[in-house]
Design an enzyme around this catalytic site. Structure first.
Site, short mmCIF file in Angstrom:
data_model
loop_
_atom_site.label_atom_id
_atom_site.label_comp_id
_atom_site.label_asym_id
_atom_site.label_seq_id
_atom_site.Cartn_x
_atom_site.Cartn_y
_atom_site.Cartn_z
CG ASN A 89 -0.16 -0.09 2.52
OD1 ASN A 89 0.60 0.80 2.84
ND2 ASN A 89 -0.32 -1.21 3.24
CG ASP A 135 -6.43 -5.77 6.57
OD1 ASP A 135 -6.02 -5.77 7.75
OD2 ASP A 135 -6.99 -4.80 6.04
CE LYS A 144 -10.48 -0.48 11.08
NZ LYS A 144 -9.88 0.20 9.97
O1 PMT Z 1 2.93 6.04 6.64
P1 PMT Z 1 2.32 7.37 6.24
O2 PMT Z 1 2.48 7.64 4.77
O3 PMT Z 1 2.85 8.49 7.10
O4 PMT Z 1 0.75 7.29 6.49
C1 PMT Z 1 0.26 7.17 7.77
C2 PMT Z 1 -0.88 6.14 7.85
C3 PMT Z 1 -2.05 6.65 7.02
C4 PMT Z 1 -0.41 4.79 7.30
C5 PMT Z 1 -1.22 6.02 9.36
O5 PMT Z 1 -1.67 7.25 9.85
C6 PMT Z 1 -2.31 4.97 9.59
O6 PMT Z 1 -3.49 5.22 9.47
N1 PMT Z 1 -1.87 3.72 9.92
C7 PMT Z 1 -2.77 2.58 10.05
C8 PMT Z 1 -3.15 2.09 8.69
C9 PMT Z 1 -4.04 0.85 8.76
O7 PMT Z 1 -3.60 -0.19 8.42
O8 PMT Z 1 -5.20 1.08 9.30
P2 PMT Z 1 -6.32 -0.08 9.54
O9 PMT Z 1 -7.54 0.69 9.85
O10 PMT Z 1 -6.35 -1.02 8.41
O11 PMT Z 1 -5.79 -0.85 10.83
C10 PMT Z 1 -6.14 -0.49 12.14
C11 PMT Z 1 -5.01 -0.72 13.09
O12 PMT Z 1 -4.68 -2.11 13.14
C12 PMT Z 1 -3.72 -0.01 12.74
O13 PMT Z 1 -3.12 0.45 13.97
C13 PMT Z 1 -2.86 -1.09 12.11
O14 PMT Z 1 -1.46 -0.85 12.34
C14 PMT Z 1 -3.32 -2.32 12.85
N2 PMT Z 1 -3.25 -3.56 12.07
C15 PMT Z 1 -4.04 -3.74 10.97
C16 PMT Z 1 -4.01 -4.93 10.29
C17 PMT Z 1 -3.15 -5.95 10.75
N3 PMT Z 1 -3.10 -7.12 10.12
N4 PMT Z 1 -2.39 -5.75 11.83
C18 PMT Z 1 -2.42 -4.58 12.49
O15 PMT Z 1 -1.70 -4.38 13.49
#
Ligand code: PMT
Length: 412
Positions: A219, A288, A350
């Site tokens: 991504n 994911d 979430k």
């Molecule tokens: O890296 P940059 O360009 O500075 O951009 C920052 C960002 C947009 C990446 C950052 O601010 C951000 O939003 N990071 C989380 C991105 C994400 O994967 O969001 P999510 O909504 O899919 O996941 C929710 C949380 O679960 C996140 O804390 C993620 O790290 C965590 N996660 C998700 C999936 C997974 N398999 N394991 C995880 O730990």
């Protein structure tokens, strides 16, 4: 263009004066403009030419002798964002505490009383003396930022507290002080090393999920948010472990960076660091899903057409949810939520599934957040959601750490 911050480094006559050269380098590496003023006795340890060469500026030791710069102590005090005296001898400390201004450095310190940081270094008995301790108390009460000396073997052979604090800590403290000021926080703390002794774990960047040796799913995460968090935590004195997916950013100095590629590798590294972490922040954009099969050689058109057309996927471990479910009392866990629509409402959902203490919700898509230097976020907790003004990732990092620090301090 934003003007670089300027630090005036005061060097006094102490065996640790040579470490001031490394302080200059550390500050410059962080983009700070540095000018040096020395006491006469400091020149017995390191020559002015050394600092002049490092800073590219003349180094003054005296108030007199330059008609073109007739009132240097006022010019120097007014032109810097911070006067950092490192190392600061017991003698200069005493003069500054009493307001004695009998040379260029102490005159400048008197004029720079509201943006002054001091890193003392001396023999342990001198440090313990009631006079020095009273001077330190006076300076602390006046809002001067103090960086405590470290303990260990001193130049004289004694063992005790009096060694100049580690260069990285001094640089981190000065940068944190500048950060507090530049964010114009009215309540910017005097003592900014508020995460000293704390361990902070940060995940950052994207993950790559290999299809074959040359293709992968990933991504747009640049790692900027996670790196800003890691750097801000280090500046506040924390020991930082940064588990980073593949990014184009320079590894920050003074931080334990663990480079990883896939979600599985990120999980393994984060799982190892998590138990020690006082604060764990999951800013990585973890894929994911990953290909169920990973080809050992490049898939070829005309040979592996089916494997190229249909890639069966399987779920990656949810690193945040899995580790947060095991968190110990007192440990602070912060997650992010990247949402293209209804970002606060979706982040609230979430929140429930991720076991985090705080979810930082950010709007993504249409050029927002990913790879940007600034973004709009909301802090979502079990009972509240507050949207912050559109801010730089550095400022957002400071706000998140302020939040985590106050939770730690209040033992929540
Ligand atoms: O890296 P940059 O360009 O500075 O951009 C920052 C960002 C947009 C990446 C950052 O601010 C951000 O939003 N990071 C989380 C991105 C994400 O994967 O969001 P999510 O909504 O899919 O996941 C929710 C949380 O679960 C996140 O804390 C993620 O790290 C965590 N996660 C998700 C999936 C997974 N398999 N394991 C995880 O730990």
């Amino acid at each position: 263009m934003v003007e670089p911050k300027k630090i005036l480094l005061g060097v006094t006559g102490c065996i640790a004066a040579y470490k001031s050269c490394e302080i200059v380098r550390g500050l410059q590496k962080a983009g700070v403009d540095v000018e040096v003023v020395m006491t006469e006795s400091a020149t017995e340890f390191v020559g002015t030419a050394t600092f002049a060469a490092l800073t590219g500026r003349p180094v003054r030791t005296s108030t007199f002798g330059d008609l073109a710069d007739a009132i240097p102590h006022i010019r120097l005090a007014e032109s810097c964002d911070l006067l950092l005296i490192a190392p600061c001898t017991a003698n200069v400390l005493a003069k500054v505490a009493c307001g004695v201004a009998d040379d260029l450095l102490t005159s400048t310190a008197l004029a720079a009383h509201d943006h002054l940081m001091v890193a003392p270094a001396m023999n342990m008995h001198m440090y313990e003396s009631p006079a020095t301790q009273a001077n330190l108390t006076t300076l602390a009460e006046r809002g001067v930022a103090l960086i405590e000396p470290a303990s260990g073997r001193l130049a004289c052979g004694d063992v005790g507290q009096g060694k100049l604090a580690p260069v990285e800590d001094i640089v981190a403290a000065a940068l944190a002080w500048l950060d507090g000021r530049s964010a114009s926080r009215a309540d910017a703390p005097t003592s900014v090393l508020d995460l000293l002794g704390k361990h902070v774990l940060v995940t950052a960047g994207p993950t790559r999920e290999r299809i074959d040796p040359v293709r992968y799913l990933t991504n747009d995460s640049s790692g900027k948010m996670g790196y800003a968090l890691a750097e801000a935590a280090a500046r506040r004195g924390a020991e930082v472990t940064l588990v980073s997916g593949p990014v184009a950013l320079d590894p920050p100095s003074g931080i334990n960076v663990i480079p990883v590629e896939s979600a599985d590798e990120m999980f393994a590294a984060a799982r190892e660091a998590f138990p020690e972490a006082d604060i764990a922040i999951f800013a990585a954009a973890v894929a994911d899903v990953r290909p169920k099969e990973r080809a050992g050689r490049k898939l070829k058109k005309g040979v592996d057409d089916k494997a190229l057309r249909i890639i069966e996927l399987e779920e990656n471990p949810d690193i945040l949810a899995t580790l947060a479910a095991t968190k110990r009392p007192g440990q602070i866990v912060v997650g992010f939520a990247a949402e293209t629509d209804d970002f606060i409402a979706n982040a609230r959902k979430k929140f429930a599934s991720k076991h985090a203490d705080l979810i930082v919700a950010n709007e993504v898509g249409r050029g927002k957040a990913f790879s940007q230097d600034a973004m709009t976020v909301a802090l979502v907790t079990s009972d509240a959601a507050s949207e912050l003004p559109h801010s730089s990732k550095r400022e957002i990092a400071v706000t998140i750490l302020d939040w985590a620090h106050s939770r730690l301090a209040n033992n929540l």
